[in-house]
Structure formats: structure tokens, C-alpha cells
Enzyme design. Structure first.
Site, mmCIF file in Angstrom:
data_model
loop_
_atom_site.group_PDB
_atom_site.id
_atom_site.type_symbol
_atom_site.label_atom_id
_atom_site.label_comp_id
_atom_site.label_asym_id
_atom_site.label_seq_id
_atom_site.Cartn_x
_atom_site.Cartn_y
_atom_site.Cartn_z
ATOM 1 N N GLU A 140 31.533 31.559 43.293
ATOM 2 C CA GLU A 140 30.795 32.549 43.415
ATOM 3 C C GLU A 140 29.314 32.530 42.379
ATOM 4 O OE1 GLU A 140 34.851 33.895 45.514
ATOM 5 O OE2 GLU A 140 34.039 32.363 43.746
ATOM 6 N N PHE A 155 46.783 43.384 47.268
ATOM 7 C CA PHE A 155 46.246 41.947 46.930
ATOM 8 C C PHE A 155 45.040 41.925 47.112
ATOM 9 C CE2 PHE A 155 45.500 37.837 48.884
ATOM 10 C CZ PHE A 155 46.027 36.944 47.741
ATOM 11 N N GLN A 156 44.901 41.978 46.086
ATOM 12 C CA GLN A 156 42.570 40.651 45.482
ATOM 13 C C GLN A 156 41.849 42.185 46.043
ATOM 14 O OE1 GLN A 156 42.169 37.389 47.922
ATOM 15 N NE2 GLN A 156 42.476 36.326 46.981
ATOM 16 N N LYS A 204 37.069 46.662 54.308
ATOM 17 C CA LYS A 204 37.677 45.693 55.274
ATOM 18 C C LYS A 204 37.511 46.359 56.769
ATOM 19 C CE LYS A 204 40.390 42.084 56.818
ATOM 20 N NZ LYS A 204 41.619 40.707 56.656
ATOM 21 N N MET A 248 23.244 24.319 20.289
ATOM 22 C CA MET A 248 22.433 25.232 19.761
ATOM 23 C C MET A 248 23.484 25.562 18.583
ATOM 24 S SD MET A 248 19.887 27.023 18.637
ATOM 25 C CE MET A 248 18.533 26.727 20.026
#
Length: 626
Positions: free
Chosen positions: A94, A156-157, A206, A522
Site C-alpha cells: 500500500e 478484526f482489522q 463496509k 548520507m
């Protein structure tokens, strides 16, 4: 988790302003349609919320989306499959979707769109959202959320992505009612792309995706308090012109806001009228041509001596779309101590935030610069044009004495600066160059000639390692006819190189130059300079005389890319030309370079810009008149 409101507190209206006094000039709000896209009229039609998401994106004129499905966003992926107008590019992470949407936005000027599921899918977008926030990139992130009935129950999630992103977005929405979807998406695109651009998050439960609703277009939107001022106050513009006419050491300090406003042509007209030196920040590279005789370089920690010193010794800073960030100013109290400041910016919060402006001008530089041209021309026609000849003598002496350059390494390996310089020269100004973060980023800013806006992309404010490959992927989708180089370090490349699979599968033939010094370059440079050469955890074992884990050429081959390696100076040009000739798949070039090369000039952290170093423990020798 907050249910959200039509507008976040940061965008709420203040108390109504008192009526303007007669004859007083007032800034006017932007007069554009609040709904993007062709504004087709769609009569009321019943559909599911998920279909409304897809249809809204189509009506908003979206062509490309970068995303990765999961349970909470799955209802939307079903109608998305049937869309003939939306191209969905399936990423492998993602974060890659977010950076790709950034790259797309940076080269097209249109909001980039990324999509993810709830919980870890949404939180994987956070880095890209923060990056877009810091660099003012128009981005709309759409995430799925668990059903509204279980929000707040640690389902969940589930993650409170609205709460997480509120500090790093222009606004974050939570949608729990399917009927709100068209309006919210239209508002999100309007907010992301107007005023100072930035990211907007739309989190959709959802059950809102699965619920029935009545879709019509265009939606009616009203965002209380969100009125972007674009025209500058004429009194302030006239005062700015007066200061310009009276200045003998003026400098244009140009930031990324001029690119975001698509005001390169307007800037050129004003700069040539005034005849002052122009410096372009890291985020503004290309908005004023490097080849123009008035361009004196990039300012900042790794800016040119001429640019840094021009700012320090100026008597007037004509600041356009810049924000006086710490990497430009160094120790703020010692920055340009003798200069008055004209500061034009569309975001009123930036003006006088770090440096007090003597003449503040709130508005779009696209509108302000032409107004300033007229006001300055009026001053000059009245005989008030400044004499900057002595100032240019100083600037030209600095340019000639302290040009940006590099020394050849003494370990027999190639200089990374030479590799990057030749990539730019052999590709040309029509290419797009997307850097990761670190030494290679600074070298790409220094040694590639930028002649046009939108040719240079990088993570400037947040400094995100892993930005380059996915952002280059998005840039290539947005500009398919241009050569797009991801100039990356061996450390950055290993963070997001999985998106090479996305590029191969979707026929996105970017070119990746891995500037492989086998270390976190760096960080290693700072360890050399400030930690007595104690190289704690910076050796990556990817380059010359190491175990080469991974072997970048083998990795490229495994992904279906062309893999090349260059280890000798005499092979640099031929290798770049070979990469340029391959256009049927991505190319990864492992440029094995010296790990001892450093980025110079450098203003060490915590000191005045007057202490700029041109090499280790070497500062310029200033003449009396400088």
C-alpha cells in the site's frame, strides 16, 4: 472513532469578517466549480454504495487508481472490475500505492488516487499521506473500514485511520451512510486540489459500501469556511513593487508553490523584468530554467555557494511559494540578516510563521505574479528601476569561483556525481527524474540540468526512503511518453523495489539507476564528519568487494526486468545508452560507485549559512565587498 463532520476544525469558518470599508480592496474567493470533472448530469439512479464510489470517481474524471484490495474494501472492488473508464493498478504494498499516486499527481497536476483496505492496509498508506502533506501534493486516499456497528470495538482489522491521519491531511472523512458517498468524494477532490494542495482521506465503512442509495450527479457541496483566496491585496502588491524598485541586492527565493500553481511562465516574466538573481529550492527545481543567466542555483544545506550567499547578503527577498524551512535557512536568526521580506503564498499560515514578512501577500502566485509585474512596470516606467550591476558582479564572481563540482574518488571506483550527471545529459531535459532520499537525492538535484517544471520529483519535506521506485511508476503512468528515471540509493531501493513487479505486469517501463555505494550514504557521511568515522550500522553489503546481498542484477532478472551493472568509468555512457534503448520492460542498472564520495557544499546542522563548507573543513574566502 469519530464519525467526522463535513469539515475538520482546521477548515471551520472563523467569525464572519466585518464589512469592508468603502474603497478598501478585499481579496476575492476562488470562482471555480466546486465539483471536478466534466460535470455530467446523472439523474437519480438506485445503486449500492460501492457502485457509487466507482461512478463518482468516473464522474470526477479519474483515469488511474493505485491500490490493493482487502476485506473491508472488497465490496468496492467488485464494481471496479466492470468499469471501462478506471484503470486500477494493483500494487504490491500500500505504501507503493500512495507514492505512485503522488508521482502521478506531481507530473499531471491532477489529484492522485490510492485505495486500500482497513487496519494495516490503511496504516501502510500513512507514510505516503504524510509525505504528500509535507510536500503539498494533491492526493485522495480511499480506505475501507469495518462495519459501522462494530467501529470502536477493536474489530478484526480495525484502525482509527481518521484519527491517525487527521494531523497529516487537509481533511479526513468517515462515511457510514451510502447516500453521503458522492458528496464526500466530490468534496475530497475539491479540497485536495484547491488552495495549498494536499492529501484528503475518505474512510468508508463496509456497510456503507454494501448499502443501497440513490446516486445523482453532480452533488451539491458546501464546505463552510473553506474559501481559498487567490488574488493578492492590491495595496500589498504595490508596496512590494515599491520595495523591489528601491532594492540594490534583490533575490527571488522561489519555492515549490510556484510549481504547484503552474506559474513558471509568470515567474520568468517577472524575473526578467526585475533582473534579479533567482534561486530555486529543492522542491522548485525546474520552475526556472537552470540555463537562464539569472538562475544562481539551489539554496539550502547542500545548495550552491552562489545561491546560499545571495540569500545571506541580499537586501530584499522576493519570496514566492516558499516556506522558510530549516534546510534553507540554517539557524533562522542568522538567515539573510539585512534583508526585507516580500512573502507571497496561498497558505496564510506560512506567512510570518518562521520569518516575519515586511510585505505579506496571501493568494495564488499564479494570480499575484502578473499583478506584481504590472505594479513593478509602473514603478520602473516612473524612473525607479534599481541599479543591480554591483550586485551581479558579486554574484557572478561567486558563481565563477565556487561552482558545483566534485573530485574523483581515490579508490578506483566511479564518482556517483559523474554517473548522475551523465544520466541527465544523455536523457535530456524532457525526461522525468525521481529521486529517493539521501546523497543521491542531493546529487540528482545538483548535477542534472532542469529546464522545465514537473521534471524533478523527490520527497523533500518528509525525506522518505523508498519514495523513488513507486513515485517513478506513478509518474510514468501519468506521463507515458516521457523517459522516467528512478534515481535511487541501494538503501532506498530495498524498501520498495517490490513495485518492479507492478511495473512489469502493467507494462510501466521505468528506468532505475541504483547508485550503489554499499551503504546508507548520507548517514555514513555524517558519521564521517561528526562521529569520528564510527560507521555504526551503515554497511549494506551490496556493492564492490562485498557479498552482494542482494545482487541487484539477479533481482532485476527475477522480476522480469532488464538488469545491467556498471563498475567502470569507461562504461558509464554505454550502460546508460543501453538502458535508454530498452523500452519494453523496466530496466535496473546497478551503478557501483565509491562509498567515500560526499555531498558538497554543505551547511552543517545548527550553524549559520555563512559557515557553508565547500569541502571538509574548507569554507569560501570572502572578499571585503562580499
Amino acid at each position: 472513532m469519530s464519525k467526522g463532520s463535513p469539515i475538520s476544525p482546521a477548515l471551520m469558518a472563523a467569525r464572519p469578517a466585518a464589512p469592508a470599508a468603502p474603497g478598501r480592496d478585499t481579496a476575492q474567493p476562488v470562482q471555480v466549480s466546486a465539483v471536478r470533472g466534466p460535470n455530467n448530469v446523472v439523474p437519480p439512479t438506485e445503486m449500492l454504495g460501492s457502485s457509487a464510489i466507482v461512478r463518482s470517481l468516473e464522474e470526477l474524471g479519474v483515469d488511474d487508481i493505485f491500490g490493493l484490495p482487502g476485506g473491508a474494501i472488497l465490496p468496492t472492488y467488485d464494481p471496479l472490475m466492470a468499469s471501462t473508464k478506471l484503470r486500477h493498478i494493483l500494487v504490491r504494498h500500500e505504501q507503493g500505492a500512495g507514492h505512485a499516486a503522488q508521482g502521478y499527481a506531481m507530473v499531471t497536476g491532477r489529484p492522485g488516487v490510492c485505495i486500500a483496505t482497513s487496519g494495516p492496509g490503511a496504516t501502510n498508506l500513512v507514510t505516503a499521506i504524510a509525505d504528500a502533506h509535507m510536500d503539498s501534493v494533491p492526493l485522495v486516499a480511499i480506505t475501507g473500514q469495518v462495519a459501522s456497528a462494530v467501529i470502536g470495538s477493536d474489530a478484526f482489522q480495525e484502525a482509527d485511520i481518521v484519527g491517525i491521519t487527521m494531523p497529516i491531511t487537509k481533511h479526513s472523512y468517515l462515511v457510514t451512510n451510502a447516500n453521503d458517498i458522492p458528496r464526500v468524494l466530490a468534496e475530497a477532490f475539491h479540497i485536495a486540489s484547491t488552495g495549498r494542495p494536499g492529501p484528503v482521506l475518505v474512510d468508508i465503512a463496509k456497510d456503507a459500501q454494501q448499502g443501497k442509495m440513490t446516486f445523482s450527479w453532480p452533488p451539491k457541496i458546501d464546505i463552510p469556511g473553506y474559501r481559498t483566496v487567490v488574488r493578492g491585496h492590491s495595496k500589498q502588491v504595490r508596496e512590494a513593487a515599491r520595495l523591489i524598485a528601491g532594492s540594490t541586492r534583490p533575490v527571488f527565493y522561489v519555492g515549490g508553490g510556484v510549481i504547484k500553481a503552474h506559474a513558471a511562465a509568470e515567474l520568468k516574466e517577472l524575473a526578467e523584468l526585475v533582473g534579479a538573481p533567482v534561486v530555486t529550492t529543492l522542491m522548485a527545481r525546474g520552475v526556472f530554467p537552470d540555463s537562464h543567466p539569472q538562475h544562481v542555483g539551489m539554496p539550502g544545506m547542500h545548495g550552491s555557494v552562489s545561491a546560499v550567499t545571495a540569500l545571506q547578503q541580499s537586501d530584499l527577498l522576493i519570496t514566492l511559494g516558499a516556506r522558510f524551512d530549516d534546510r534553507v535557512t540554517g539557524v533562522l536568526s542568522s538567515f539573510a540578516p539585512g534583508a526585507k521580506v516580500i512573502h507571497a503564498d496561498i497558505d496564510p499560515a506560512e506567512i510570518s510563521k518562521n520569518r516575519t514578512a515586511d510585505v505579506p501577500i496571501v493568494g495564488s502566485v499564479k494570480e499575484i505574479i502578473p499583478e506584481l509585474v504590472s505594479a513593478v512596470r509602473e514603478q520602473f516606467d516612473g524612473g525607479a528601476a534599481p541599479d543591480t550591476s554591483a550586485w551581479w558582479n558579486t554574484i557572478n564572481r561567486l558563481r565563477e569561483t565556487y561552482p558545483i563540482g566534485f573530485t574523483q574518488p581515490d579508490d578506483g571506483l566511479s564518482a556517483p556525481q559523474q554517473v548522475i550527471k551523465r544520466i541527465g545529459e544523455l536523457t535530456g531535459p524532457e525526461g522525468v527524474y525521481v529521486a529517493g532520499v539521501g546523497q543521491h537525492q542531493m546529487w540528482a538535484a545538483q548535477f542534472i540540468q532542469y529546464e522545465r517544471p514537473h521534471a524533478w520529483l523527490n520527497s523533500g519535506g518528509l525525506g522518505t526512503m523508498g519514495y523513488s521506485v513507486p513515485a517513478a511508476m506513478g509518474a510514468k503512468v501519468g506521463n507515458p511518453d516521457r523517459v522516467v528515471w528512478a534515481i535511487d540509493g541501494d538503501g532506498c531501493f530495498q524498501m520498495t523495489n517490490q513495485e518492479l513487479a507492478t511495473c512489469v505486469i502493467n507494462n510501466i517501463p521505468i528506468k532505475v539507476a541504483v547508485i550503489n555505494n554499499s551503504s546508507l550514504g548520507m548517514v555514513r557521511q555524517w558519521q564521517t564528519l561528526f562521529y569520528e568515522g564510527r560507521y555504526s550500522n551503515t554497511d549494506l553489503n551490496t556493492g564492490h568487494d562485498t557479498v552482494r546481498v542482494p545482487d541487484f542484477v539477479k533481482l532485476a532478472d527475477a522480476y522480469g526486468c532488464a538488469g545491467l551493472r556498471c563498475e567502470r568509468d569507461e562504461d558509464i555512457d554505454a550502460t546508460i545508452q543501453q538502458a535508454l534503448a530498452i523500452n519494453d520492460r523496466p530496466v535496473v542498472v546497478d551503478f557501483v560507485v565509491s562509498r567515500d564520495s560526499m555531498v558538497w557544499p554543505m551547511v552543517p546542522s545548527g550553524v549559520s549559512n555563512d559557515l557553508i563548507q565547500i569541502a571538509r573543513n574548507m569554507t569560501p574566502v570572502w572578499e571585503q565587498e562580499d
